[in-house]
Design a protein around this motif. Structure first.
Motif, PDB file in Angstrom:
ATOM      1  N   GLU A 104      -3.552 -22.310 -20.456  1.00  0.00           N
ATOM      2  CA  GLU A 104      -3.039 -22.177 -19.093  1.00  0.00           C
ATOM      3  C   GLU A 104      -1.531 -22.399 -19.037  1.00  0.00           C
ATOM      4  OE1 GLU A 104      -7.219 -23.928 -19.054  1.00  0.00           O
ATOM      5  OE2 GLU A 104      -5.330 -24.967 -19.492  1.00  0.00           O
ATOM      6  N   VAL A 105      -0.875 -21.632 -18.194  1.00  0.00           N
ATOM      7  CA  VAL A 105       0.557 -21.796 -17.938  1.00  0.00           C
ATOM      8  C   VAL A 105       0.717 -22.230 -16.482  1.00  0.00           C
ATOM      9  CG1 VAL A 105       2.831 -20.699 -17.933  1.00  0.00           C
ATOM     10  CG2 VAL A 105       1.089 -19.965 -19.593  1.00  0.00           C
ATOM     11  N   TRP A 106       1.393 -23.348 -16.280  1.00  0.00           N
ATOM     12  CA  TRP A 106       1.607 -23.893 -14.936  1.00  0.00           C
ATOM     13  C   TRP A 106       3.094 -23.877 -14.617  1.00  0.00           C
ATOM     14  CZ3 TRP A 106      -2.867 -25.557 -12.404  1.00  0.00           C
ATOM     15  CH2 TRP A 106      -4.003 -25.709 -13.217  1.00  0.00           C
ATOM     16  N   GLN A 107       3.420 -23.469 -13.399  1.00  0.00           N
ATOM     17  CA  GLN A 107       4.801 -23.500 -12.929  1.00  0.00           C
ATOM     18  C   GLN A 107       4.813 -24.028 -11.505  1.00  0.00           C
ATOM     19  OE1 GLN A 107       5.266 -19.253 -14.446  1.00  0.00           O
ATOM     20  NE2 GLN A 107       7.373 -19.985 -14.703  1.00  0.00           N
ATOM     21  N   ASP A 108       5.654 -25.005 -11.277  1.00  0.00           N
ATOM     22  CA  ASP A 108       5.732 -25.641  -9.955  1.00  0.00           C
ATOM     23  C   ASP A 108       4.367 -26.115  -9.476  1.00  0.00           C
ATOM     24  OD1 ASP A 108       8.489 -25.079  -9.852  1.00  0.00           O
ATOM     25  OD2 ASP A 108       8.090 -23.060  -9.101  1.00  0.00           O
ATOM     26  N   GLY A 109       3.572 -26.628 -10.401  1.00  0.00           N
ATOM     27  CA  GLY A 109       2.274 -27.178 -10.048  1.00  0.00           C
ATOM     28  C   GLY A 109       1.176 -26.156  -9.816  1.00  0.00           C
ATOM     29  N   GLU A 110       1.474 -24.879 -10.024  1.00  0.00           N
ATOM     30  CA  GLU A 110       0.476 -23.829  -9.786  1.00  0.00           C
ATOM     31  C   GLU A 110       0.167 -23.080 -11.072  1.00  0.00           C
ATOM     32  OE1 GLU A 110       1.995 -21.299  -6.744  1.00  0.00           O
ATOM     33  OE2 GLU A 110       1.695 -22.772  -5.139  1.00  0.00           O
ATOM     34  N   LEU A 111      -1.077 -22.623 -11.187  1.00  0.00           N
ATOM     35  CA  LEU A 111      -1.497 -21.838 -12.338  1.00  0.00           C
ATOM     36  C   LEU A 111      -0.865 -20.449 -12.236  1.00  0.00           C
ATOM     37  CD1 LEU A 111      -3.352 -21.802 -14.852  1.00  0.00           C
ATOM     38  CD2 LEU A 111      -5.177 -20.933 -13.363  1.00  0.00           C
ATOM     39  N   SER A 112       0.052 -20.146 -13.151  1.00  0.00           N
ATOM     40  CA  SER A 112       0.800 -18.890 -13.053  1.00  0.00           C
ATOM     41  C   SER A 112       0.404 -17.860 -14.098  1.00  0.00           C
ATOM     42  CB  SER A 112       2.302 -19.163 -13.176  1.00  0.00           C
ATOM     43  OG  SER A 112       2.604 -19.694 -14.456  1.00  0.00           O
ATOM     44  N   GLY A 113      -0.343 -18.280 -15.118  1.00  0.00           N
ATOM     45  CA  GLY A 113      -0.767 -17.341 -16.146  1.00  0.00           C
ATOM     46  C   GLY A 113      -1.738 -18.000 -17.094  1.00  0.00           C
ATOM     47  N   GLY A 114      -2.413 -17.161 -17.879  1.00  0.00           N
ATOM     48  CA  GLY A 114      -3.348 -17.732 -18.839  1.00  0.00           C
ATOM     49  C   GLY A 114      -4.075 -16.664 -19.623  1.00  0.00           C
ATOM     50  N   VAL A 115      -4.799 -17.114 -20.622  1.00  0.00           N
ATOM     51  CA  VAL A 115      -5.604 -16.241 -21.474  1.00  0.00           C
ATOM     52  C   VAL A 115      -6.859 -17.017 -21.863  1.00  0.00           C
ATOM     53  CG1 VAL A 115      -4.345 -16.983 -23.549  1.00  0.00           C
ATOM     54  CG2 VAL A 115      -5.618 -14.838 -23.596  1.00  0.00           C
ATOM     55  N   TYR A 116      -7.974 -16.305 -22.033  1.00  0.00           N
ATOM     56  CA  TYR A 116      -9.191 -16.983 -22.482  1.00  0.00           C
ATOM     57  C   TYR A 116      -9.933 -16.115 -23.478  1.00  0.00           C
ATOM     58  CZ  TYR A 116     -12.449 -14.100 -19.718  1.00  0.00           C
ATOM     59  OH  TYR A 116     -13.188 -13.059 -19.219  1.00  0.00           O
ATOM     60  N   SER A 131      -1.289 -12.807 -15.189  1.00  0.00           N
ATOM     61  CA  SER A 131       0.061 -13.303 -14.938  1.00  0.00           C
ATOM     62  C   SER A 131       0.371 -13.206 -13.455  1.00  0.00           C
ATOM     63  CB  SER A 131       1.068 -12.474 -15.740  1.00  0.00           C
ATOM     64  OG  SER A 131       2.354 -13.041 -15.656  1.00  0.00           O
ATOM     65  N   ARG A 132       0.773 -14.310 -12.874  1.00  0.00           N
ATOM     66  CA  ARG A 132       1.199 -14.323 -11.472  1.00  0.00           C
ATOM     67  C   ARG A 132       2.708 -14.457 -11.337  1.00  0.00           C
ATOM     68  NH1 ARG A 132      -3.613 -18.507  -9.793  1.00  0.00           N
ATOM     69  NH2 ARG A 132      -5.253 -16.941  -9.424  1.00  0.00           N
ATOM     70  N   ARG A 133       3.376 -14.759 -12.466  1.00  0.00           N
ATOM     71  CA  ARG A 133       4.838 -14.810 -12.496  1.00  0.00           C
ATOM     72  C   ARG A 133       5.325 -14.085 -13.746  1.00  0.00           C
ATOM     73  NH1 ARG A 133       7.306 -20.572 -10.413  1.00  0.00           N
ATOM     74  NH2 ARG A 133       5.862 -20.973  -8.697  1.00  0.00           N
ATOM     75  N   THR A 134       6.577 -13.723 -13.739  1.00  0.00           N
ATOM     76  CA  THR A 134       7.154 -12.955 -14.842  1.00  0.00           C
ATOM     77  C   THR A 134       6.890 -13.618 -16.189  1.00  0.00           C
ATOM     78  OG1 THR A 134       8.906 -12.156 -13.386  1.00  0.00           O
ATOM     79  CG2 THR A 134       9.267 -11.939 -15.750  1.00  0.00           C
TER      80      THR A 134
END
Length: 211
Positions: A104-116, A131-134
């Motif tokens: 998981e990738v978190w930015q500003d406390g929010e889940l912004s990306g990931g892979v499973y 991906s929710r952010r660049t």
């Protein structure tokens, strides 16, 4: 229709087959065994200069298996998806059994990306990413590949190749080549959860030392 179970999924992956649904609301699942298979060679993974700069800025946090269900839900949250409710539930079950994992990738406390994906032996079967952010999914992939290398994995299966994956070193191989690599990988003992989560600098330094 054969019931989709966690055991059936693991047996399917062990012979190189994976499930998909036509769309999110389709209750049926079909099995896929591509003639050309996508993989990410663990020693051929590429990080562009622009992505390396973003990694060095470090404005994100990486976790492992902190919220696996949220990663799968995010991967399914798109106009067209092959993840129906049955697939979602079975992968969550595989995660509970220790055979499916997420980065998981978190930015500003929010889940912004990931892979499973699913793990068997030394094989990681990548299922989906979001991906929710660049570059958030690319960041997740960087830490995934580093983890696979540190944990002793030998195969990272991506099922198919997209321009996104190709830009990072993904290639297509024949079904026969894939089956040979899978057979060898299943004999390997590895532990996805064992390595510590590195900083971006540590991950990039390891890559430089082994490239």
């Amino acid at each position: 229709m054969t019931e989709l179970t966690a055991d059936l999924l693991l047996r399917a992956y062990s012979v190189g087959v994976f499930p998909m649904a036509e769309h999110q609301d389709d209750p049926e699942v079909f099995w896929v065994d591509p003639k050309l298979r996508g993989i990410l060679p663990l020693d051929g993974f590429r990080i562009s200069r622009s992505l390396a700069k973003r990694l060095k800025r470090g404005a994100f946090q990486i976790t492992i298996d902190q919220d696996f269900p949220a990663v799968v839900r995010a991967c399914a949250d798109r106009a067209e998806t092959w993840i129906n409710d049955d697939i979602y539930n079975r992968y969550v079950e595989l995660h509970q059994l220790g055979h499916a994992h997420s980065v998981e990738v978190w930015q500003d406390g929010e889940l912004s990306g990931g892979v499973y994906g699913v793990t068997l032996g030394g094989a990681f079967f990548g299922e989906s990413m979001f991906s929710r952010r660049t570059d958030a999914s690319k960041i997740a992939l960087c830490f995934l590949i580093d983890r696979l290398r540190q944990a002793g994995f030998t195969l990272c299966d991506t099922q198919f190749i997209t321009p996104h994956l190709a830009s990072m070193g993904g290639v297509e191989i024949s079904r026969d080549d894939y089956q040979a690599r899978l057979k060898d990988a299943l004999l390997v003992t590895s532990d996805f959860t064992a390595p510590a989560i590195p900083t971006a600098q540590e991950m990039l330094q390891r890559r430089t030392q082994t490239s």
